[in-house]
Design an enzyme around this catalytic site. Structure first.
Site, PDB file in Angstrom:
ATOM      1  N   GLU A   1       9.411   8.498 -16.723  1.00  0.00           N
ATOM      2  CA  GLU A   1       8.033   8.969 -16.869  1.00  0.00           C
ATOM      3  C   GLU A   1       7.501   8.688 -18.272  1.00  0.00           C
ATOM      4  O   GLU A   1       6.329   8.314 -18.439  1.00  0.00           O
ATOM      5  CB  GLU A   1       7.966  10.462 -16.564  1.00  0.00           C
ATOM      6  CG  GLU A   1       8.201  10.791 -15.101  1.00  0.00           C
ATOM      7  CD  GLU A   1       8.325  12.285 -14.840  1.00  0.00           C
ATOM      8  OE1 GLU A   1       8.430  12.659 -13.661  1.00  0.00           O
ATOM      9  OE2 GLU A   1       8.306  13.074 -15.808  1.00  0.00           O
TER      10      GLU A   1
ATOM     11  N   LYS B   1      -1.693  -3.468 -39.104  1.00  0.00           N
ATOM     12  CA  LYS B   1      -0.264  -3.169 -39.203  1.00  0.00           C
ATOM     13  C   LYS B   1       0.160  -1.950 -38.387  1.00  0.00           C
ATOM     14  O   LYS B   1       1.210  -1.982 -37.728  1.00  0.00           O
ATOM     15  CB  LYS B   1       0.124  -3.009 -40.671  1.00  0.00           C
ATOM     16  CG  LYS B   1       0.250  -4.360 -41.384  1.00  0.00           C
ATOM     17  CD  LYS B   1       0.380  -4.233 -42.866  1.00  0.00           C
ATOM     18  CE  LYS B   1      -0.939  -3.986 -43.554  1.00  0.00           C
ATOM     19  NZ  LYS B   1      -1.932  -5.066 -43.349  1.00  0.00           N
TER      20      LYS B   1
ATOM     21  N   ASN C   1      14.771  16.049 -13.487  1.00  0.00           N
ATOM     22  CA  ASN C   1      13.549  15.264 -13.640  1.00  0.00           C
ATOM     23  C   ASN C   1      13.807  13.891 -14.263  1.00  0.00           C
ATOM     24  O   ASN C   1      14.563  13.781 -15.232  1.00  0.00           O
ATOM     25  CB  ASN C   1      12.551  16.018 -14.525  1.00  0.00           C
ATOM     26  CG  ASN C   1      12.163  17.362 -13.934  1.00  0.00           C
ATOM     27  OD1 ASN C   1      12.031  17.494 -12.720  1.00  0.00           O
ATOM     28  ND2 ASN C   1      11.960  18.346 -14.789  1.00  0.00           N
TER      29      ASN C   1
ATOM     30  N   SER D   1      14.393  21.741 -15.924  1.00  0.00           N
ATOM     31  CA  SER D   1      13.200  22.569 -16.053  1.00  0.00           C
ATOM     32  C   SER D   1      13.548  23.861 -16.774  1.00  0.00           C
ATOM     33  O   SER D   1      14.648  24.404 -16.610  1.00  0.00           O
ATOM     34  CB  SER D   1      12.633  22.896 -14.664  1.00  0.00           C
ATOM     35  OG  SER D   1      11.703  23.967 -14.726  1.00  0.00           O
TER      36      SER D   1
ATOM     37  N   HIS E   1       0.827  -1.215   0.000  1.00  0.00           N
ATOM     38  CA  HIS E   1       0.000   0.000   0.000  1.00  0.00           C
ATOM     39  C   HIS E   1       0.867   1.274   0.000  1.00  0.00           C
ATOM     40  O   HIS E   1       0.424   2.328   0.442  1.00  0.00           O
ATOM     41  CB  HIS E   1      -0.948   0.040   1.202  1.00  0.00           C
ATOM     42  CG  HIS E   1      -1.769  -1.199   1.373  1.00  0.00           C
ATOM     43  ND1 HIS E   1      -2.923  -1.429   0.666  1.00  0.00           N
ATOM     44  CD2 HIS E   1      -1.577  -2.299   2.148  1.00  0.00           C
ATOM     45  CE1 HIS E   1      -3.432  -2.612   1.001  1.00  0.00           C
ATOM     46  NE2 HIS E   1      -2.622  -3.158   1.890  1.00  0.00           N
TER      47      HIS E   1
ATOM     48  N   LYS F   1      15.936  21.784 -10.785  1.00  0.00           N
ATOM     49  CA  LYS F   1      15.236  20.536 -11.095  1.00  0.00           C
ATOM     50  C   LYS F   1      16.110  19.537 -11.860  1.00  0.00           C
ATOM     51  O   LYS F   1      16.888  19.910 -12.737  1.00  0.00           O
ATOM     52  CB  LYS F   1      13.972  20.817 -11.910  1.00  0.00           C
ATOM     53  CG  LYS F   1      12.902  21.583 -11.181  1.00  0.00           C
ATOM     54  CD  LYS F   1      12.356  20.819  -9.986  1.00  0.00           C
ATOM     55  CE  LYS F   1      11.629  19.554 -10.384  1.00  0.00           C
ATOM     56  NZ  LYS F   1      10.411  19.810 -11.197  1.00  0.00           N
TER      57      LYS F   1
END
Length: 460
Positions: free
Chosen positions: A289, A324, A284, A276, A155, A282
């Site tokens: 992703e 195709k 990333n 970024s 979880h 940043k």
């Protein structure tokens, strides 16, 4: 005039011409189409439908056409509809009237079924090669991290301590199953439909089995209706590809989480990260992703072809031209995804200290404490409830189980002895789980060894 135009009194409408044509995408089957045509021409020569000289003219013409296409010297025509008619038209322009004999005892229906099988057989082999590289990288990483402790989750909540090597070998099992599915798909598709004709075979004495053997097939399809209308092999590939992409997506989802500031378990290599346009700090995990996002494309390819096929009467229908693009897109997406995930894993940095710190948080050793009580004779349900109360006590005070003294433990139960601290040590919790498939280093090592054996078996 169209090669099939004898029965028609006027040309195809320009709008229909464009709508009807598939050359924009099925042109990538040129190699398979020529390969099948050459085998067909040889066979026609052997059974006397073509003279030896005619067969040799066709073979030389097809060989030269293949070389010119691969050299970029050939322009395909939308008006010729598809790759099959384009090849035949170009061949006839080169070798003359004998080119019109190539299609004897053959239909575009069995021709396209053959081409797609040849194409998928080759692409499955290429996909398997990429998957094997990924498996070997995962096995090497797992071997390296048999004693890199980390929390296991359920979880997305910390559950029990494991090793990073154990976590990675879970993906090894997934990808081994994927490899098996691809192998099985290849085996089932490896039968030649050539000779099925449009739907009812042909009156010519074709050597179906000889052509199949020449093209590397295990045999021939056993029903001409099924030979031209079956796309199970394409659907099976798309199903296997979808499951493979699901596994890649799950792995990439974890890489995204692990590379975040909240986890800090791994650092992605600069070569597999982006920045970024506005936030200078940043870094990333865009590659992970994108793989996660592209999984939806392959699911869509599977659903598209399932939907095309679900209501089709036997035998061939024009709807099947839609097979195709779905197959091509899935092939390209899976291969590109595998191509980037393997080096992304191989270049990432693992923060062992961050993983170990996380493993010591969240009461991941609570189950071991309950097991300790159970081994002392306390019924497990009673032990479970007792440890739950201890966890609640610690949670309210910002303590870990290891922070309590022996005396504090004995306030909850007289069963507790000083040896409990050895039991709830994170490293001991992992090492104690030595059953087959467990996270103990020796169990992980055995799993890696067996996985390598399975990999070798799958490649035979």
């Amino acid at each position: 005039m169209k090669l099939w135009g004898g029965r028609f009194e006027k040309d195809t409408d320009a709008l229909v011409e464009d709508f009807h044509s598939s050359i924009a995408f099925d042109r990538r089957l040129y190699k398979q189409d020529i390969q099948g045509s050459m085998a067909h021409a040889r066979m026609l020569g052997r059974i006397g439908v073509l003279s030896r000289q005619e067969a040799e003219i066709l073979l030389r013409g097809l060989d030269g056409l293949l070389a010119d296409i691969e050299a970029g010297r050939v322009e395909f025509e939308t008006g010729a509809e598809d790759i099959h008619m384009n090849i035949e038209k170009l061949l006839t322009e080169r070798v003359g009237t004998v080119g019109k004999k190539l299609h004897t005892a053959r239909s575009r229906n069995d021709q396209v079924a053959l081409d797609l099988r040849l194409f998928l057989r080759e692409e499955i082999d290429a996909t398997k090669d990429l998957l094997v590289r990924l498996l070997r990288t995962l096995l090497e990483l797992a071997e390296k991290h048999k004693e890199t402790w980390m929390p296991g989750y359920t979880h997305l909540q910390k559950a029990q301590p494991i090793s990073f090597g154990h976590h990675l070998t879970a993906y090894v099992q997934m990808f081994l199953r994927d490899l098996g599915r691809l192998r099985d798909t290849r085996r089932r598709l490896n039968f030649s439909p050539l000779g099925s004709g449009a739907l009812a075979g042909t009156t010519f004495p074709l050597q179906r089995e000889a052509v199949a053997e020449e093209l590397g097939f295990a045999g021939v399809t056993l029903n001409s209706l099924d030979g031209v209308s079956d796309r199970d092999f394409a659907l099976e590939f798309l199903g296997a590809a979808s499951i493979l992409m699901m596994h890649l997506s799950r792995l990439c989802e974890e890489l995204v989480l692990w590379s975040s500031g909240e986890f800090r378990f791994v650092v992605m290599d600069d070569g597999y990260s982006t920045g970024s346009s506005i936030m200078p700090q940043k870094k990333n995990p865009d590659v992970a992703e994108l793989v996660r996002g592209k999984t939806g494309r392959v699911y869509g390819d599977l659903m598209a072809l399932l939907t095309v096929m679900k209501g089709l009467p036997l035998a061939y229908n024009k709807d099947m031209q839609e097979d195709k693009e779905s197959v091509f897109d899935a092939v390209d997406t899976v291969k590109k995804s595998l191509s980037v995930v393997e080096p992304m894993l191989g270049t990432m940095q693992v923060d062992k200290q961050a993983m170990a710190r996380a493993a010591r948080q969240g009461f991941t050793n609570a189950t071991d404490l309950a097991d300790y009580l159970a081994k002392k004779g306390v019924p497990f349900r009673q032990a479970h409830e007792l440890v739950g109360r201890i966890v609640l006590y610690c949670s309210k005070r910002g303590l870990a189980l290891e922070d309590l003294t022996a005396a504090q433990f004995r306030e909850f139960s007289e069963v507790f002895e000083p040896d409990l601290f050895q039991t709830i040590g994170i490293e001991h919790c992992v090492r104690a789980r030595g059953l087959t498939g467990g996270p103990a280093p020796e169990a992980v090592a055995a799993g890696i060894a067996r996985s390598r054996e399975i990999l070798a078996e799958l490649l035979r």
